[in-house]
Write a protein that holds these residues in place. Structure first.
Motif, PDB file in Angstrom:
ATOM      1  N   VAL A 109       0.841  -1.199   0.000  1.00 34.17           N
ATOM      2  CA  VAL A 109       0.000   0.000   0.000  1.00 34.17           C
ATOM      3  C   VAL A 109       0.878   1.252   0.000  1.00 34.17           C
ATOM      4  O   VAL A 109       0.598   2.232  -0.710  1.00 34.17           O
ATOM      5  N   SER A 110       1.937   1.193   0.753  1.00 31.42           N
ATOM      6  CA  SER A 110       2.798   2.369   0.808  1.00 31.42           C
ATOM      7  C   SER A 110       3.538   2.550  -0.520  1.00 31.42           C
ATOM      8  O   SER A 110       3.698   3.674  -1.006  1.00 31.42           O
ATOM      9  N   PHE A 111       3.921   1.442  -1.168  1.00 34.14           N
ATOM     10  CA  PHE A 111       4.487   1.545  -2.519  1.00 34.14           C
ATOM     11  C   PHE A 111       3.478   2.169  -3.474  1.00 34.14           C
ATOM     12  O   PHE A 111       3.804   3.047  -4.289  1.00 34.14           O
ATOM     13  N   MET A 112       2.207   1.736  -3.387  1.00 31.44           N
ATOM     14  CA  MET A 112       1.166   2.252  -4.289  1.00 31.44           C
ATOM     15  C   MET A 112       0.955   3.751  -4.071  1.00 31.44           C
ATOM     16  O   MET A 112       0.783   4.505  -5.038  1.00 31.44           O
ATOM     17  N   ALA A 113       0.969   4.172  -2.806  1.00 28.98           N
ATOM     18  CA  ALA A 113       0.790   5.598  -2.510  1.00 28.98           C
ATOM     19  C   ALA A 113       1.933   6.410  -3.126  1.00 28.98           C
ATOM     20  O   ALA A 113       1.712   7.440  -3.779  1.00 28.98           O
ATOM     21  N   ASP A 114       3.169   5.921  -2.945  1.00 28.90           N
ATOM     22  CA  ASP A 114       4.325   6.628  -3.503  1.00 28.90           C
ATOM     23  C   ASP A 114       4.260   6.683  -5.023  1.00 28.90           C
ATOM     24  O   ASP A 114       4.522   7.721  -5.633  1.00 28.90           O
ATOM     25  N   PHE A 115       3.902   5.545  -5.613  1.00 30.13           N
ATOM     26  CA  PHE A 115       3.866   5.497  -7.076  1.00 30.13           C
ATOM     27  C   PHE A 115       2.822   6.474  -7.614  1.00 30.13           C
ATOM     28  O   PHE A 115       3.054   7.185  -8.593  1.00 30.13           O
ATOM     29  N   ALA A 116       1.663   6.512  -6.958  1.00 27.88           N
ATOM     30  CA  ALA A 116       0.607   7.433  -7.395  1.00 27.88           C
ATOM     31  C   ALA A 116       1.078   8.873  -7.261  1.00 27.88           C
ATOM     32  O   ALA A 116       0.848   9.708  -8.147  1.00 27.88           O
ATOM     33  N   HIS A 117       1.747   9.141  -6.160  1.00 28.22           N
ATOM     34  CA  HIS A 117       2.245  10.502  -5.935  1.00 28.22           C
ATOM     35  C   HIS A 117       3.213  10.918  -7.045  1.00 28.22           C
ATOM     36  O   HIS A 117       3.139  12.018  -7.588  1.00 28.22           O
ATOM     37  N   GLN A 118       4.113   9.999  -7.389  1.00 25.42           N
ATOM     38  CA  GLN A 118       5.129  10.325  -8.395  1.00 25.42           C
ATOM     39  C   GLN A 118       4.574  10.397  -9.813  1.00 25.42           C
ATOM     40  O   GLN A 118       5.134  11.098 -10.665  1.00 25.42           O
ATOM     41  N   HIS A 119       3.507   9.662 -10.087  1.00 20.61           N
ATOM     42  CA  HIS A 119       3.067   9.527 -11.474  1.00 20.61           C
ATOM     43  C   HIS A 119       1.684  10.120 -11.709  1.00 20.61           C
ATOM     44  O   HIS A 119       1.076   9.867 -12.748  1.00 20.61           O
ATOM     45  N   ARG A 120       1.215  10.890 -10.771  1.00 20.24           N
ATOM     46  CA  ARG A 120      -0.140  11.405 -10.918  1.00 20.24           C
ATOM     47  C   ARG A 120      -0.292  12.216 -12.206  1.00 20.24           C
ATOM     48  O   ARG A 120      -1.338  12.149 -12.872  1.00 20.24           O
ATOM     49  N   HIS A 121       0.759  12.941 -12.579  1.00 25.35           N
ATOM     50  CA  HIS A 121       0.708  13.726 -13.807  1.00 25.35           C
ATOM     51  C   HIS A 121       0.419  12.857 -15.028  1.00 25.35           C
ATOM     52  O   HIS A 121      -0.091  13.313 -16.034  1.00 25.35           O
ATOM     53  N   ALA A 122       0.756  11.555 -14.950  1.00 19.20           N
ATOM     54  CA  ALA A 122       0.596  10.684 -16.116  1.00 19.20           C
ATOM     55  C   ALA A 122      -0.846  10.225 -16.295  1.00 19.20           C
ATOM     56  O   ALA A 122      -1.186   9.645 -17.328  1.00 19.20           O
TER      57      ALA A 122
END
Lengths: 370, 370
Positions: free
Chosen positions: A354-367
């Motif tokens: 879940v914490s990986f998913m949160a980070d990934f979303a944060h980093q790639h939200r622009h995409a």
């Protein structure tokens, strides 16, 4: 969890409890009771007969079944059950067997049944891309059907029944391959339950069949023995050499369920927490993560989801692998992403995901468009 | 050999090489390539496809086969092959298939074939209590038979063919469950060879089928996929979830054969030495130990023998167990004693057995009448 190991979210064969793997690793060299490698113990030994007896008792005990059922441990996977069931209950019968077609796996059982007799697909979710399960009022079961067949959990689409479909007067047969022993189950409402081991209860290569004594009595006389529930039951799952190692593994897993977890209710509570945490991440992502199934039908075992583009999904998988999170690709038939949360996946592993998913979303939200 | 372990002379599941067990024990926790427990690796992974490819190449390489054959890894044991073979080659055929009935195991295949079509038992050793195999001149094979079926080694009676029976013009099918990869084999003289793993090549739960491409082309259209050699071949033994762990074990065993032993000829030389030492002990015992099979038909894999009385045999078994020698009881169908000397049984283990046998004979010679 061994820190060297990747966390396993595979759709199956899936993770097994760390303590079970440790015991197996030792038993590969020397099983404590016999002093032999577990791979070299005779299936005709007293040791193995006791393994089968304890495993059967553990399964019946976990399900709260007192009498009237037997448990078989067979080869051939759920696929062999797709055939054995209609060979037993549909050959020469004129009333159609009823099948619920709710996803990839329940759909696969249907052509095998049609080889043996008439089939009525009572509900078909394919036109809606298998994004929801039927509600009870949508199922018009015939009281004289020889049986109703369905899958309690669709691993590919990530949907799970939260009620028991069908009429209690019609023999109910359920493919529980992907959620057997993951939650309490009113087993006595079923004529036959089958589950291959490689999701929640063991390695690939063995299938549990729990069936009412009266089903065994209805086996036709002309089946090859290995496809004959009666012959298998009479031989106590030792009709021909059974997969000793896989059966022993299941024994250790059921001991873990009884001794370390405590009960199927306790297992269910843990599984609910795990799924809740992942779905909460999906739902809080403002559409970055898109759950595949209708909310009411969401599976506790398999969270199937998508990102905005296949490219972003590939990037997710690469980043996850690099972070030690394995097996998150969706099934080859639908693509996308999938987190499988079988019994042995720990809360700690889920928190890491879940914490990986949160980070990934944060980093790639622009995409993510829109 | 781990000094804590009993020496395993079981008829099967049998001993596996110590180095293989060590690798498996580690892979249970962490398979080196994937970083996952070997029990949790997907059968759809690149890793598993490579396991299957290398295993097939190793088997074909050890047998010296260049082309025209495929290797399948199936569930259901030799028993399932008893049915799949006649389903494929005898259903709807009027000429009888030919079967050699040379012992317990070859006999079991016959009723399964009769379900599918006509069978002619070309030779039946039962009236002579399965104490000898046929000689070549005793076999009057019909040139138009759909196939000839026999077992190369009878584990119960301890007899092994030292020649290839039948006509090269009739498809030759052999149950090599108990001596596959134990000696060189003119594989190209066979249409189909099958062997469950649990004697020489792996754990219970997987069966190797080596078959000519033309057999695959003859599969009828109406078989369930798991019983269909064509469907299994097209899916590269991944028609439904295969027993990943058992297949991986076979890969390690074939690596051991190639790298540690060197070749099937080298394996055969070791197996000849092992059997020679045990039979020499029998023959030097002045009738204290009585070999079951005719001398010319003696098996290198299974030495079946008797003592003067069942009581003395029980005493032998108790003393052997106490001395750390396991699995020496005869098959439940014939009783008596049996030392199984599969590939992984070492010369050192055999020497321990032989020396135990010499001591036991010395101590109990008075008990043997005449």
């Amino acid at each position: 969890m061994n820190p060297r190991n990747a966390l396993n979210f595979s759709g199956g064969p899936g993770a097994l409890p760390e303590t079970v793997l440790q015991q197996l690793s030792e038993a590969l060299i020397r099983e404590p009771v016999t002093g032999l490698s577990v791979l070299g113990i005779s299936h005709r030994s007293k040791w193995f007969a006791e393994v089968v007896d304890e495993l059967e008792a553990n399964i019946l005990g976990l399900l709260g079944i007192q009498r009237g059922y037997q448990v078989l441990f067979l080869q051939g996977g759920a696929t062999q059950q797709f055939s054995m069931i209609p060979m037993t209950l549909l050959r020469g019968v004129s009333a159609p067997a009823e099948y619920l077609q709710t996803g990839y796996w329940s759909q696969k059982a249907i052509p095998e049944a049609r080889r043996e007799g008439p089939v009525r697909v009572l509900w078909n979710g394919q036109p809606e891309q298998y994004q929801r399960l039927p509600q009870a009022y949508e199922l018009a079961s015939a009281p004289d059907a020889p049986y109703l067949h369905y899958a309690s959990n669709e691993t590919v689409e990530g949907m799970q029944f939260q009620y028991v479909p069908g009429l209690d007067s019609v023999p109910r047969i359920c493919d529980m391959s992907s959620d057997f022993l993951s939650r309490p189950c009113p087993a006595e409402r079923y004529a036959l339950i089958y589950a291959h081991a490689q999701k929640n209860i063991g390695p690939a290569g063995v299938t549990v069949v729990l069936l009412r004594d009266e089903i065994i009595e209805r086996v036709p006389d002309n089946l090859p023995g290995f496809l004959d529930y009666r012959a298998q039951a009479n031989a106590r799952s030792n009709f021909n050499t059974p997969p000793v190692f896989a059966i022993y593994t299941m024994l250790l897993v059921t001991r873990w369920l009884k001794q370390d977890i405590g009960s199927l209710s306790a297992m269910d509570q843990i599984n609910q927490q795990k799924a809740q945490r992942v779905y909460a991440q999906l739902d809080a992502s403002n559409g970055f993560y898109r759950g595949r199934a209708r909310r009411e039908d969401r599976s506790l075992m398999n969270v199937s989801f998508n990102l905005a583009t296949p490219e972003l999904e590939q990037q997710f998988l690469r980043s996850a692998e690099a972070a030690g999170l394995s097996g998150l690709g969706g099934h080859r038939s639908v693509g996308g992403l999938r987190a499988s949360l079988y019994n042995a996946v720990t809360l700690a592993a889920v928190d890491t995901l879940v914490s990986f998913m949160a980070d990934f979303a944060h980093q790639h939200r622009h995409a993510a468009p829109g």
